[in-house]
Scaffold this active site. Structure first.
Site, PDB file in Angstrom:
ATOM      1  N   GLY A  14       0.809  -1.210   0.000  1.00  0.00           N
ATOM      2  CA  GLY A  14       0.000   0.000   0.000  1.00  0.00           C
ATOM      3  C   GLY A  14       0.840   1.255   0.000  1.00  0.00           C
ATOM      4  O   GLY A  14       2.080   1.208   0.010  1.00  0.00           O
ATOM      5  N   VAL A  16       1.253   3.769   2.353  1.00  0.00           N
ATOM      6  CA  VAL A  16       2.072   3.974   3.543  1.00  0.00           C
ATOM      7  C   VAL A  16       3.042   2.807   3.728  1.00  0.00           C
ATOM      8  O   VAL A  16       4.201   3.004   4.082  1.00  0.00           O
ATOM      9  CB  VAL A  16       1.191   4.148   4.789  1.00  0.00           C
ATOM     10  CG1 VAL A  16       2.053   4.285   6.045  1.00  0.00           C
ATOM     11  CG2 VAL A  16       0.288   5.375   4.640  1.00  0.00           C
ATOM     12  N   ASP A 109      -9.595   9.348   9.872  1.00  0.00           N
ATOM     13  CA  ASP A 109     -10.529  10.411  10.250  1.00  0.00           C
ATOM     14  C   ASP A 109     -11.986   9.974  10.120  1.00  0.00           C
ATOM     15  O   ASP A 109     -12.883  10.599  10.696  1.00  0.00           O
ATOM     16  CB  ASP A 109     -10.292  11.632   9.365  1.00  0.00           C
ATOM     17  CG  ASP A 109     -10.422  11.318   7.874  1.00  0.00           C
ATOM     18  OD1 ASP A 109      -9.587  10.522   7.386  1.00  0.00           O
ATOM     19  OD2 ASP A 109     -11.343  11.822   7.209  1.00  0.00           O
ATOM     20  N   TYR A 132     -16.852   1.414   6.522  1.00  0.00           N
ATOM     21  CA  TYR A 132     -15.401   1.555   6.621  1.00  0.00           C
ATOM     22  C   TYR A 132     -15.003   2.212   7.942  1.00  0.00           C
ATOM     23  O   TYR A 132     -14.166   1.690   8.694  1.00  0.00           O
ATOM     24  CB  TYR A 132     -14.872   2.372   5.442  1.00  0.00           C
ATOM     25  CG  TYR A 132     -13.431   2.805   5.594  1.00  0.00           C
ATOM     26  CD1 TYR A 132     -12.402   1.884   5.481  1.00  0.00           C
ATOM     27  CD2 TYR A 132     -13.109   4.134   5.866  1.00  0.00           C
ATOM     28  CE1 TYR A 132     -11.071   2.279   5.634  1.00  0.00           C
ATOM     29  CE2 TYR A 132     -11.787   4.532   6.015  1.00  0.00           C
ATOM     30  CZ  TYR A 132     -10.772   3.599   5.893  1.00  0.00           C
ATOM     31  OH  TYR A 132      -9.462   3.992   6.051  1.00  0.00           O
ATOM     32  N   LYS A 136     -12.997   0.402  11.101  1.00  0.00           N
ATOM     33  CA  LYS A 136     -11.708   0.931  11.542  1.00  0.00           C
ATOM     34  C   LYS A 136     -11.751   1.302  13.023  1.00  0.00           C
ATOM     35  O   LYS A 136     -10.766   1.096  13.748  1.00  0.00           O
ATOM     36  CB  LYS A 136     -11.311   2.141  10.697  1.00  0.00           C
ATOM     37  CG  LYS A 136     -10.945   1.814   9.257  1.00  0.00           C
ATOM     38  CD  LYS A 136      -9.668   0.992   9.157  1.00  0.00           C
ATOM     39  CE  LYS A 136      -8.432   1.803   9.498  1.00  0.00           C
ATOM     40  NZ  LYS A 136      -7.186   1.002   9.340  1.00  0.00           N
ATOM     41  N   TRP A 157      -6.785  11.549   4.181  1.00  0.00           N
ATOM     42  CA  TRP A 157      -6.539  11.946   2.783  1.00  0.00           C
ATOM     43  C   TRP A 157      -5.119  11.583   2.330  1.00  0.00           C
ATOM     44  O   TRP A 157      -4.363  12.405   1.819  1.00  0.00           O
ATOM     45  CB  TRP A 157      -6.785  13.442   2.624  1.00  0.00           C
ATOM     46  CG  TRP A 157      -8.174  13.896   2.926  1.00  0.00           C
ATOM     47  CD1 TRP A 157      -9.147  13.230   3.616  1.00  0.00           C
ATOM     48  CD2 TRP A 157      -8.764  15.157   2.551  1.00  0.00           C
ATOM     49  NE1 TRP A 157     -10.300  13.979   3.694  1.00  0.00           N
ATOM     50  CE2 TRP A 157     -10.091  15.162   3.050  1.00  0.00           C
ATOM     51  CE3 TRP A 157      -8.301  16.274   1.860  1.00  0.00           C
ATOM     52  CZ2 TRP A 157     -10.958  16.239   2.864  1.00  0.00           C
ATOM     53  CZ3 TRP A 157      -9.158  17.350   1.684  1.00  0.00           C
ATOM     54  CH2 TRP A 157     -10.474  17.334   2.167  1.00  0.00           C
TER      55      TRP A 157
END
Length: 308
Positions: A14, A16, A109, A132, A136, A157
């Site tokens: 991914g 990150v 967020d 989602y 999370k 974002w």
């Protein structure tokens, strides 16, 4: 920190995770988990497979950058989202606790409903609007309950030169179309994957060897500085790309602001995704530059990829 210490990384493919794969070796040997090691979507096998993997690798640190991030598809695949976003982190937390490892987990967020006027702090009530966001949040809760030495990092974002994201989509469309319509009533801070990865390395360098009594373990908000809307984000990125010589087709005044209602999607998004980062900056001395700096860095990286 001893270079022989092992770091078990989930989600290396991914945005990150890709950045972490390049930066975590500063702290030790990185072992990137693959689906062959543990299928994070296989709920029935998760606990046993996770324990077997952790027993084999014997990591000092576990970093989870994996998630089910298809926000709209999650509305029709809630069980898969729940398994990857909640059950898998719980399995990691339990295995980490038993092995004496610390656990870093990336959250979002989207655990908030976006109704607050100002930026959210870590102790604000959560109220996710989507499957989602709800899954999370349950992942966060499981880690806090089952692993004493944890860092949960809510961000927003996310973008980078690797993988798909809003920034790259806008740049592609800007080279193909004469006009664009972009949501202007959702606000947040575009956050570069590299900034998240650098911050994680700094944080782990400070606390990975510390006991559970260290007050720095816990939940933090981690985003770039400043704020904007999706529309402002798109306008800035496209303008900078044009200045760098990209073959941008759309004119600046042809990027039209629209409302969330004008762009219906399956999952509801928070209108306010601003996260207060005071706690993480004070605890770890992090510098979190303005979001535009991250956009500039990624644009330069993308330009290098195109010319190489």
């Amino acid at each position: 920190m001893e270079s022989s210490r092992k770091i078990l990384l989930f989600g290396a493919n991914g945005q990150v995770g890709h950045a972490l794969l390049a930066m975590l070796p500063a702290l030790g040997e990185v072992v990137a988990c693959t689906r062959a090691d543990v299928d994070l979507a296989d709920r029935g096998a998760l606990d046993n497979a996770m324990r077997a993997l952790v027993d084999r690798v014997q990591p000092a640190m576990i970093v989870n950058a994996a998630a089910y991030t298809a926000v709209d598809r999650a509305e029709s695949e809630p069980e898969v989202a729940e398994t990857v976003n909640a059950f898998a982190p719980r399995a990691m937390a339990r295995a980490a606790q038993d092995a004496g490892a610390c656990l870093v987990h990336i959250s979002t967020d989207y655990v908030f409903d976006g109704e607050k006027t100002g930026a959210y702090i870590e102790t604000d009530p959560t109220n996710p609007l989507s499957v989602y966001g709800a899954t999370k949040l349950r992942g966060e809760q499981a880690i806090a309950l089952d692993c004493a030495r944890h860092l949960i990092l809510r961000t927003s974002w996310v973008f980078g030169a690797h993988g798909g994201n809003f920034l790259k989509t806008m740049l592609k469309l800007a080279q193909e179309r004469d006009s664009l319509r972009v949501v202007a009533d959702q606000h947040g801070a575009p956050t570069a994957a590299a900034l998240i990865a650098r911050s994680i390395v700094t944080m782990l360098g400070a606390v990975a060897a510390q006991p559970a009594t260290d007050a720095r373990w816990g939940l933090y908000h981690l985003t770039a500085g400043g704020e904007t809307s999706w529309h402002g984000y798109a306008r800035y990125a496209i303008s900078r790309a044009r200045a760098l010589g990209w073959p941008i087709r759309v004119a600046d005044d042809a990027i039209a602001p629209i409302t969330t209602a004008d762009y219906p999607v399956a999952a509801r998004r928070p209108a306010n995704s601003r996260l207060d980062t005071d706690r993480i900056r004070r605890a770890f001395g992090l510098e979190l530059p303005d979001w535009r700096a991250g956009v500039d860095e990624v644009l330069s990286a993308l330009q290098c990829q195109q010319t190489s």
